[in-house]
Design an enzyme around this catalytic site. Structure first.
Site, PDB file in Angstrom:
ATOM      1  N   GLY A 101      49.889  12.174  53.833  1.00 30.09           N
ATOM      2  CA  GLY A 101      48.905  11.639  54.777  1.00 30.09           C
ATOM      3  C   GLY A 101      48.200  12.812  55.417  1.00 30.09           C
ATOM      4  N   SER A 102      48.658  13.205  56.620  1.00 27.09           N
ATOM      5  CA  SER A 102      48.102  14.417  57.234  1.00 27.09           C
ATOM      6  C   SER A 102      48.409  15.630  56.373  1.00 27.09           C
ATOM      7  CB  SER A 102      48.694  14.618  58.633  1.00 27.09           C
ATOM      8  OG  SER A 102      48.187  13.630  59.507  1.00 27.09           O
ATOM      9  N   GLU A 135      40.140   9.595  57.791  1.00 22.08           N
ATOM     10  CA  GLU A 135      39.477  10.868  57.460  1.00 22.08           C
ATOM     11  C   GLU A 135      40.031  12.017  58.310  1.00 22.08           C
ATOM     12  OE1 GLU A 135      35.528  10.949  56.052  1.00 22.08           O
ATOM     13  OE2 GLU A 135      35.532   8.811  55.577  1.00 22.08           O
ATOM     14  N   LEU A 182      42.889  10.110  48.167  1.00 22.00           N
ATOM     15  CA  LEU A 182      43.633  11.327  48.500  1.00 22.00           C
ATOM     16  C   LEU A 182      45.015  10.939  49.035  1.00 22.00           C
ATOM     17  CD1 LEU A 182      43.731  14.442  49.120  1.00 22.00           C
ATOM     18  CD2 LEU A 182      42.704  13.907  51.342  1.00 22.00           C
ATOM     19  N   GLY A 209      38.013 -11.390  81.463  1.00 23.82           N
ATOM     20  CA  GLY A 209      38.804 -12.229  80.558  1.00 23.82           C
ATOM     21  C   GLY A 209      38.092 -12.574  79.261  1.00 23.82           C
ATOM     22  N   ARG A 245      26.261 -11.844  84.377  1.00 19.90           N
ATOM     23  CA  ARG A 245      27.457 -12.425  85.001  1.00 19.90           C
ATOM     24  C   ARG A 245      27.361 -12.337  86.534  1.00 19.90           C
ATOM     25  NH1 ARG A 245      31.676 -15.848  85.199  1.00 19.90           N
ATOM     26  NH2 ARG A 245      33.555 -14.919  86.086  1.00 19.90           N
ATOM     27  N   THR A 284      39.897   2.961  51.104  1.00 18.00           N
ATOM     28  CA  THR A 284      38.737   2.184  51.566  1.00 18.00           C
ATOM     29  C   THR A 284      37.850   1.833  50.374  1.00 18.00           C
ATOM     30  OG1 THR A 284      38.801   3.346  53.669  1.00 18.00           O
ATOM     31  CG2 THR A 284      36.733   2.224  53.131  1.00 18.00           C
ATOM     32  N   GLU A 294      48.552   9.430  50.056  1.00 14.36           N
ATOM     33  CA  GLU A 294      49.712   8.850  49.359  1.00 14.36           C
ATOM     34  C   GLU A 294      50.788   8.558  50.402  1.00 14.36           C
ATOM     35  OE1 GLU A 294      51.046  11.511  46.304  1.00 14.36           O
ATOM     36  OE2 GLU A 294      49.104  11.489  45.268  1.00 14.36           O
ATOM     37  N   THR A 296      43.504  12.367  61.186  1.00  8.80           N
ATOM     38  CA  THR A 296      43.801  11.922  62.547  1.00  8.80           C
ATOM     39  C   THR A 296      43.194  12.916  63.546  1.00  8.80           C
ATOM     40  OG1 THR A 296      45.814  13.233  62.640  1.00  8.80           O
ATOM     41  CG2 THR A 296      46.039  10.954  61.837  1.00  8.80           C
TER      42      THR A 296
HETATM   43  N1  COS Z   1      36.809  23.329  52.732  1.00 12.77           N
HETATM   44  C1  COS Z   1      37.195  23.920  51.579  1.00 12.77           C
HETATM   45  N2  COS Z   1      38.424  24.430  51.392  1.00 12.77           N
HETATM   46  C2  COS Z   1      39.305  24.287  52.394  1.00 12.77           C
HETATM   47  C3  COS Z   1      38.979  23.676  53.609  1.00 12.77           C
HETATM   48  C4  COS Z   1      37.670  23.186  53.759  1.00 12.77           C
HETATM   49  N3  COS Z   1      37.289  22.572  54.884  1.00 12.77           N
HETATM   50  N4  COS Z   1      40.058  23.667  54.413  1.00 12.77           N
HETATM   51  C5  COS Z   1      41.034  24.293  53.745  1.00 12.77           C
HETATM   52  N5  COS Z   1      40.571  24.653  52.527  1.00 12.77           N
HETATM   53  C6  COS Z   1      41.294  25.399  51.491  1.00 12.77           C
HETATM   54  C7  COS Z   1      41.837  26.698  52.078  1.00 12.77           C
HETATM   55  O1  COS Z   1      40.858  27.710  52.021  1.00 12.77           O
HETATM   56  C8  COS Z   1      42.986  26.958  51.141  1.00 12.77           C
HETATM   57  O2  COS Z   1      42.471  27.447  49.920  1.00 12.77           O
HETATM   58  P1  COS Z   1      43.135  28.671  49.166  1.00 12.77           P
HETATM   59  O3  COS Z   1      44.626  28.433  49.202  1.00 12.77           O
HETATM   60  O4  COS Z   1      42.524  28.610  47.823  1.00 12.77           O
HETATM   61  O5  COS Z   1      42.778  29.871  49.971  1.00 12.77           O
HETATM   62  C9  COS Z   1      43.533  25.567  50.842  1.00 12.77           C
HETATM   63  O6  COS Z   1      42.442  24.667  51.094  1.00 12.77           O
HETATM   64  C10 COS Z   1      44.711  25.188  51.699  1.00 12.77           C
HETATM   65  O7  COS Z   1      44.303  25.254  53.048  1.00 12.77           O
HETATM   66  P2  COS Z   1      45.297  25.221  54.261  1.00 12.77           P
HETATM   67  O8  COS Z   1      46.330  26.289  54.046  1.00 12.77           O
HETATM   68  O9  COS Z   1      44.514  25.217  55.499  1.00 12.77           O
HETATM   69  O10 COS Z   1      46.025  23.815  54.020  1.00 12.77           O
HETATM   70  P3  COS Z   1      47.078  23.059  54.877  1.00 12.77           P
HETATM   71  O11 COS Z   1      48.113  22.518  53.965  1.00 12.77           O
HETATM   72  O12 COS Z   1      47.491  23.887  56.051  1.00 12.77           O
HETATM   73  O13 COS Z   1      46.288  21.754  55.358  1.00 12.77           O
HETATM   74  C11 COS Z   1      44.981  20.435  56.803  1.00 12.77           C
HETATM   75  C12 COS Z   1      45.189  21.767  56.105  1.00 12.77           C
HETATM   76  C13 COS Z   1      46.177  19.959  57.589  1.00 12.77           C
HETATM   77  C14 COS Z   1      43.804  20.663  57.718  1.00 12.77           C
HETATM   78  C15 COS Z   1      44.626  19.373  55.711  1.00 12.77           C
HETATM   79  O14 COS Z   1      45.762  19.047  54.955  1.00 12.77           O
HETATM   80  C16 COS Z   1      44.020  18.127  56.266  1.00 12.77           C
HETATM   81  O15 COS Z   1      42.825  18.083  56.563  1.00 12.77           O
HETATM   82  N6  COS Z   1      44.824  17.054  56.392  1.00 12.77           N
HETATM   83  C17 COS Z   1      44.308  15.769  56.773  1.00 12.77           C
HETATM   84  C18 COS Z   1      43.958  15.004  55.551  1.00 12.77           C
HETATM   85  C19 COS Z   1      43.012  13.912  55.830  1.00 12.77           C
HETATM   86  O16 COS Z   1      41.996  14.083  56.489  1.00 12.77           O
HETATM   87  N7  COS Z   1      43.312  12.751  55.285  1.00 12.77           N
HETATM   88  C20 COS Z   1      42.468  11.652  55.404  1.00 12.77           C
HETATM   89  C21 COS Z   1      42.510  10.933  54.124  1.00 12.77           C
HETATM   90  S1  COS Z   1      40.979  10.581  53.454  1.00 12.77           S
HETATM   91  S2  COS Z   1      40.461   8.941  54.392  1.00 12.77           S
END
Ligand code: COS
Length: 379
Positions: free
Chosen positions: A131-132, A363, A125, A340, A268, A158, A127, A365
């Site tokens: 990220g967030s 997964e 996911l 230590g 200890r 991973t 890039e 932050t």
């Molecule tokens: N399950 C299913 N769908 C979800 C969901 C969930 N838990 N959370 C959000 N969605 C859906 C929303 O319903 C929305 O769908 P529709 O537009 O079709 O209605 C869409 O996804 C966008 O949701 P949202 O507007 O909440 O997106 P944001 O861009 O605000 O992002 C965050 C939400 C920030 C929470 C998300 O980008 C995120 O989790 N970022 C972190 C990413 C991450 O964990 N990376 C780790 C990498 S993997 S190791």
């Protein structure tokens, strides 16, 4: 309401602990030192069903309940967080979306080999600029007849160094933001798909973390996973469960560090008596035990909600948020109790501290977990 584990869950704990102590603990420090994934034990992980925990029996898996799954991750993490994350990313991030979104053909084609460990899975996911802000995916997938052509880059993947099957998010439509993203199953041997050099990390050094590159990589259109344009939702739903797994990993890391600290405190001797008899140490032990137990309950609650098909995304985010920070605190106190020597590689607590830190980052932050949790109450 019962807080008691079932016989099956208790059996999972005892059998995974036995395996972890016998086969994983002896190599944990070595793979960390050598930045080497524990590939030698992958066949045994497969044999024991630890790579098919979330795969239904009809596809060769164990079809385990999610609390048992978390217990298994916890027990592996107690001795080796790198081994645990190999299993976690493979299971939660690769097998889970195929089980839940795959067509019958995709399940038949991929799940038996993933469940047995003949193949290892990964998830792409993140890039450089997503990220967030995971919806900012720039990797593209352009339809060409009965294929998609992938171009772009993923980072921090991973298991990527040795995985055979990748669940990859790429933008396949012109729809804006999160809506244009789709999920694809990509095989490692796809021409145009290459794996970059491993990252040199602070912790989980026995885990493979690599960038992925797609340069006109053609994959069959049949490898679209789930609905086109719904890949972001698939990724978010996948991470909901994954975050409980990472919380379980954090509990396991904390438990391992705690046990090491208790043993050291009893052995200890300072001021003529074991340091365990000093109140300064006793209070740290009490705080550590209490925090671990609180975290464990959050993990099991989120896992149980998922297993009962109840909404659990807020609970998994809470579990990850609390447990990740708890593990860093507990591992820090474990080092403090060791003094230590705790800061040296002679004891496992410095590794626990380095490994715990990543659970606050990957997964999602902990800042993202706070966003997810607060949204549930403020929307
Ligand atoms: N399950 C299913 N769908 C979800 C969901 C969930 N838990 N959370 C959000 N969605 C859906 C929303 O319903 C929305 O769908 P529709 O537009 O079709 O209605 C869409 O996804 C966008 O949701 P949202 O507007 O909440 O997106 P944001 O861009 O605000 O992002 C965050 C939400 C920030 C929470 C998300 O980008 C995120 O989790 N970022 C972190 C990413 C991450 O964990 N990376 C780790 C990498 S993997 S190791």
């Amino acid at each position: 309401m019962s807080f008691e584990l079932t016989d099956e869950q208790q059996l999972t704990r005892s059998s995974v602990r036995e395996f972890a102590e016998a086969d994983v603990a002896p190599i944990a420090a070595e793979i960390d030192r050598e930045h080497r994934p524990p590939l030698d034990i992958v066949p045994k992980l497969g044999e024991l069903g630890l790579l098919g925990m979330l795969v239904p029996e009809e596809y060769g898996g164990v079809g385990m309940d999610t609390v048992s799954y978390c217990i298994a991750i916890e027990e592996l993490s107690r001795v080796c967080a790198s081994t645990a994350v190999l299993v976690e990313a493979h299971s939660s991030l690769c097998t889970w979306p195929i089980v839940h979104y795959g067509t019958e053909e995709q399940k038949q084609a991929y799940l038996p080999d993933l469940a047995s460990g003949a193949k290892i899975g990964a998830f792409g996911l993140t890039e450089p600029n997503a990220g967030s802000d995971a919806g900012n995916t720039a990797t593209t997938a352009v339809r060409d007849g009965d294929e998609f052509i992938l171009n772009g880059q993923k980072i921090f993947i991973t298991n990527g160094g040795f995985a055979d099957v990748f669940v990859i998010m790429a933008r396949s439509t012109d729809a804006p933001g999160t809506h244009g993203v789709s999920a694809f199953i990509v095989d490692r041997d796809t021409p145009g798909f290459t794996i970059g050099e491993p990252e040199h990390k602070m912790g989980i050094r026995g885990s493979s973390t690599v960038p992925l590159f797609f340069s006109d990589a053609r994959i069959p259109a049949a490898n679209l996973l789930g609905q086109e344009g719904k890949g972001f939702n698939l990724a978010m739903a996948t991470l909901d469960g994954g975050r409980t797994g990472i919380a379980a990993q954090a509990v396991g890391i904390a438990q391992g560090a705690f046990e090491a600290a208790v043993a050291y405190a009893k052995e200890r001797v300072q001021f003529g008596k074991p340091i365990a008899s000093l109140q300064a140490i006793q209070w740290m032990i009490a705080d550590m035990a209490t925090e671990i137990e609180a975290g464990r309950l959050l993990v099991y609650q989120a896992a149980d909600l998922e297993w009962r098909h109840e909404p659990f995304a807020t609970h998994s985010a809470m579990a990850k948020l609390f447990c990740a920070e708890m593990a860093t605190r507990v591992a820090g106190k474990a080092i403090q109790i060791h003094g230590g020597v705790g800061y040296t590689e002679a004891y496992p607590v410095e590794r626990a501290y380095r490994d715990a830190k990543i659970t606050e980052i990957y997964e999602g932050t902990n800042e993202i977990q706070r966003l997810v949790v607060s949204r549930a109450f403020l929307r």
